[in-house]
Design a protein around this motif. Structure first.
Motif, PDB file in Angstrom:
ATOM      1  N   ILE A  79       0.713  -1.469  -0.007  1.00 43.40           N
ATOM      2  CA  ILE A  79       0.002   0.106   0.056  1.00 43.40           C
ATOM      3  C   ILE A  79       0.788   1.328   0.066  1.00 43.40           C
ATOM      4  O   ILE A  79       0.599   2.277  -0.681  1.00 43.40           O
ATOM      5  CB  ILE A  79      -1.095  -0.158   1.428  1.00 43.40           C
ATOM      6  CG1 ILE A  79      -1.991  -1.254   0.979  1.00 43.40           C
ATOM      7  CG2 ILE A  79      -1.632   1.254   1.223  1.00 43.40           C
ATOM      8  CD1 ILE A  79      -2.794  -1.288   2.566  1.00 43.40           C
ATOM      9  N   SER A  83       1.164   3.931  -2.920  1.00 42.01           N
ATOM     10  CA  SER A  83       0.857   5.292  -2.704  1.00 42.01           C
ATOM     11  C   SER A  83       1.772   6.357  -3.401  1.00 42.01           C
ATOM     12  O   SER A  83       1.340   7.494  -3.894  1.00 42.01           O
ATOM     13  CB  SER A  83       0.482   5.494  -1.129  1.00 42.01           C
ATOM     14  OG  SER A  83      -0.560   4.513  -0.731  1.00 42.01           O
ATOM     15  N   CYS A 126     -14.705   7.587   4.473  1.00 44.03           N
ATOM     16  CA  CYS A 126     -14.884   6.081   4.148  1.00 44.03           C
ATOM     17  C   CYS A 126     -16.319   5.581   4.109  1.00 44.03           C
ATOM     18  O   CYS A 126     -16.612   4.842   3.315  1.00 44.03           O
ATOM     19  CB  CYS A 126     -14.505   5.392   5.252  1.00 44.03           C
ATOM     20  SG  CYS A 126     -12.508   5.377   5.475  1.00 44.03           S
ATOM     21  N   SER A 162      -5.980  -2.430  -1.998  1.00 42.25           N
ATOM     22  CA  SER A 162      -4.812  -1.576  -1.850  1.00 42.25           C
ATOM     23  C   SER A 162      -4.977  -0.571  -3.150  1.00 42.25           C
ATOM     24  O   SER A 162      -4.668   0.766  -2.924  1.00 42.25           O
ATOM     25  CB  SER A 162      -3.288  -2.132  -2.284  1.00 42.25           C
ATOM     26  OG  SER A 162      -3.583  -2.711  -3.725  1.00 42.25           O
ATOM     27  N   TYR A 165      -7.643   1.766  -1.552  1.00 46.01           N
ATOM     28  CA  TYR A 165      -7.376   2.814  -0.804  1.00 46.01           C
ATOM     29  C   TYR A 165      -6.312   4.014  -1.139  1.00 46.01           C
ATOM     30  O   TYR A 165      -6.693   4.974  -0.987  1.00 46.01           O
ATOM     31  CB  TYR A 165      -6.408   2.053   0.291  1.00 46.01           C
ATOM     32  CG  TYR A 165      -5.647   2.905   1.315  1.00 46.01           C
ATOM     33  CD1 TYR A 165      -6.089   2.956   2.585  1.00 46.01           C
ATOM     34  CD2 TYR A 165      -4.347   3.360   1.030  1.00 46.01           C
ATOM     35  CE1 TYR A 165      -5.403   3.916   3.466  1.00 46.01           C
ATOM     36  CE2 TYR A 165      -3.885   4.417   1.906  1.00 46.01           C
ATOM     37  CZ  TYR A 165      -4.389   4.411   3.017  1.00 46.01           C
ATOM     38  OH  TYR A 165      -3.690   5.239   4.040  1.00 46.01           O
ATOM     39  N   ASP A 169      -7.511   7.902  -1.872  1.00 46.27           N
ATOM     40  CA  ASP A 169      -6.536   8.821  -1.127  1.00 46.27           C
ATOM     41  C   ASP A 169      -5.962   9.795  -2.023  1.00 46.27           C
ATOM     42  O   ASP A 169      -5.876  10.952  -1.743  1.00 46.27           O
ATOM     43  CB  ASP A 169      -5.329   7.957  -0.585  1.00 46.27           C
ATOM     44  CG  ASP A 169      -4.913   8.814   0.868  1.00 46.27           C
ATOM     45  OD1 ASP A 169      -5.655   8.797   1.588  1.00 46.27           O
ATOM     46  OD2 ASP A 169      -3.605   8.849   1.034  1.00 46.27           O
ATOM     47  N   LYS A 237      -8.386   4.934   7.941  1.00 45.07           N
ATOM     48  CA  LYS A 237      -9.003   4.599   6.742  1.00 45.07           C
ATOM     49  C   LYS A 237      -9.065   3.255   6.434  1.00 45.07           C
ATOM     50  O   LYS A 237      -9.939   2.595   6.331  1.00 45.07           O
ATOM     51  CB  LYS A 237      -8.432   5.320   5.838  1.00 45.07           C
ATOM     52  CG  LYS A 237      -8.985   5.612   4.535  1.00 45.07           C
ATOM     53  CD  LYS A 237      -8.292   6.143   3.552  1.00 45.07           C
ATOM     54  CE  LYS A 237      -9.112   5.866   2.115  1.00 45.07           C
ATOM     55  NZ  LYS A 237      -8.551   6.789   0.999  1.00 45.07           N
ATOM     56  N   VAL A 238      -7.948   2.498   6.903  1.00 47.07           N
ATOM     57  CA  VAL A 238      -7.819   1.121   6.554  1.00 47.07           C
ATOM     58  C   VAL A 238      -8.548   0.313   7.613  1.00 47.07           C
ATOM     59  O   VAL A 238      -9.280  -0.528   7.185  1.00 47.07           O
ATOM     60  CB  VAL A 238      -6.350   0.609   6.905  1.00 47.07           C
ATOM     61  CG1 VAL A 238      -5.972  -0.766   6.946  1.00 47.07           C
ATOM     62  CG2 VAL A 238      -5.219   1.295   5.914  1.00 47.07           C
ATOM     63  N   GLN A 242     -12.024  -2.026   6.408  1.00 47.69           N
ATOM     64  CA  GLN A 242     -11.387  -3.475   6.633  1.00 47.69           C
ATOM     65  C   GLN A 242     -12.685  -4.229   6.921  1.00 47.69           C
ATOM     66  O   GLN A 242     -13.788  -3.892   7.581  1.00 47.69           O
ATOM     67  CB  GLN A 242     -10.541  -3.657   7.729  1.00 47.69           C
ATOM     68  CG  GLN A 242      -9.796  -4.755   7.770  1.00 47.69           C
ATOM     69  CD  GLN A 242      -8.551  -4.665   8.725  1.00 47.69           C
ATOM     70  OE1 GLN A 242      -8.832  -4.706  10.026  1.00 47.69           O
ATOM     71  NE2 GLN A 242      -7.293  -4.439   8.478  1.00 47.69           N
ATOM     72  N   SER A 250      -5.563  -6.290   3.765  1.00 48.72           N
ATOM     73  CA  SER A 250      -5.641  -4.933   4.377  1.00 48.72           C
ATOM     74  C   SER A 250      -5.111  -5.208   5.982  1.00 48.72           C
ATOM     75  O   SER A 250      -5.060  -4.094   6.455  1.00 48.72           O
ATOM     76  CB  SER A 250      -7.139  -4.583   4.462  1.00 48.72           C
ATOM     77  OG  SER A 250      -8.019  -5.511   5.234  1.00 48.72           O
TER      78      SER A 250
END
Length: 301
Positions: A79, A83, A126, A162, A165, A169, A237-238, A242, A250
């Motif tokens: 991740i 990112s 989220c 991933s 996310y 983001d 956030k994760v 999740q 995750s």
């Protein structure tokens, strides 16, 4: 000595203003570091930190030998690197694009539109992601349904977590992250562009030969800082995105520390994992800083 005293008296009010910030830094950053000794003890709240038995590196070895070690390290690195690869160049591109806009009103609207998602709280963000990506009633599902396509359940697929996310983001922060690059572009001497125009350079050539080279020092500093938090990913956030289906993709270091520390009350093990995470981040920061200094002559020190 008298000169230093005079300088101290002259800057005295500034030092007084720094005292509250300095005290806060000591109280909330350095004093809590004493708690790191828990990682080397079998900590018991009843016995306290000092009376708890010393066990050395027992909890570090326990984490390294656990089946969660490979999973959490792999997911965290996946991740984080994803990112950086996606989220690092896009703000630069957005800043350059915005810098090329010449219509004042459109430029302001464009900037505000890209900045606004940054101010949405993590919990609300989220919730929006869960609504948008719902396979039955989500916005994306309804749009795909108009053309006869079915929406897969993206949040139940561990291999796609991933991507969900990272791209959400990017949508939230790319506009805000571009501000510092816009500031750097605004500081470029206009004579460079004038000279390039006289030489017949196109807009693309100006971007390649003026904008990008002069943005490199700023970009490298931000890359170094980002590399220093390689194993630190947005925990909230994760955790909020999740579920049991995407857990294999995750579960990261920070969520694992939360679960074993606050939910399972394994304080020593969670502290050991957190300390390991911090040490690795420091090593990566120093390494990237050294490489940047060697290759681009830009560094934090």
């Amino acid at each position: 000595m008298s000169r230093r005293i005079k300088q101290l008296k002259k800057s005295g009010p500034l030092y007084v203003l720094l005292i509250p910030s300095f005290l806060l830094l000591i109280c909330f950053t350095y004093l809590p570091m004493y708690g790191l000794v828990i990682a080397f003890k079998d900590y018991s709240p009843v016995l306290g930190i000092l009376e708890s038995p010393w066990v050395g590196f027992k909890h570090f070895v326990q984490y390294f030998n656990s089946y969660q070690f490979d999973i959490t390290i792999k997911n965290t690195l996946t991740i984080s690197l994803y990112s950086i690869l996606v989220g690092f160049p896009l703000p630069i591109a957005l800043a350059i694009l915005c810098n090329q806009l010449r219509i004042g009103l459109f430029k302001k609207v464009f900037q505000v539109t890209t900045y606004l998602p940054h101010f949405i709280s993590t919990m609300v963000m989220c919730g929006m992601i869960l609504i948008f990506l719902s396979p039955s009633t989500g916005l994306v599902a309804n749009i795909l349904g108009l053309v006869g396509l079915n929406m897969p359940n993206l949040l139940s697929d561990a291999s796609l977590f991933s991507s969900v996310y990272v791209w959400s983001d990017v949508w939230q922060h790319v506009g805000w992250d571009s501000i510092i690059y816009l500031a750097a572009l605004s500081a470029i001497n206009p004579t460079y562009y004038e000279a390039a125009t006289v030489d017949g350079a196109s807009k693309l050539q100006k971007i390649i030969h003026i904008d990008l080279p002069l943005l490199l020092p700023t970009a490298m500093i931000l890359l170094i800082l980002r590399a220093g938090s390689l194993l630190n990913i947005g925990f909230e956030k994760v955790l909020l995105l999740q579920n049991q289906l995407n857990l294999p993709g995750s579960e990261i270091i920070s969520t694992y520390v939360y679960k074993i520390g606050l939910q399972n009350f394994q304080y020593s093990l969670s502290t050991a994992i957190g300390l390991f995470n911090t040490v690795v981040n420091i090593i990566i920061l120093l390494l990237v800083n050294w490489l940047s200094k060697k290759l681009t002559k830009t560094s934090l020190l």
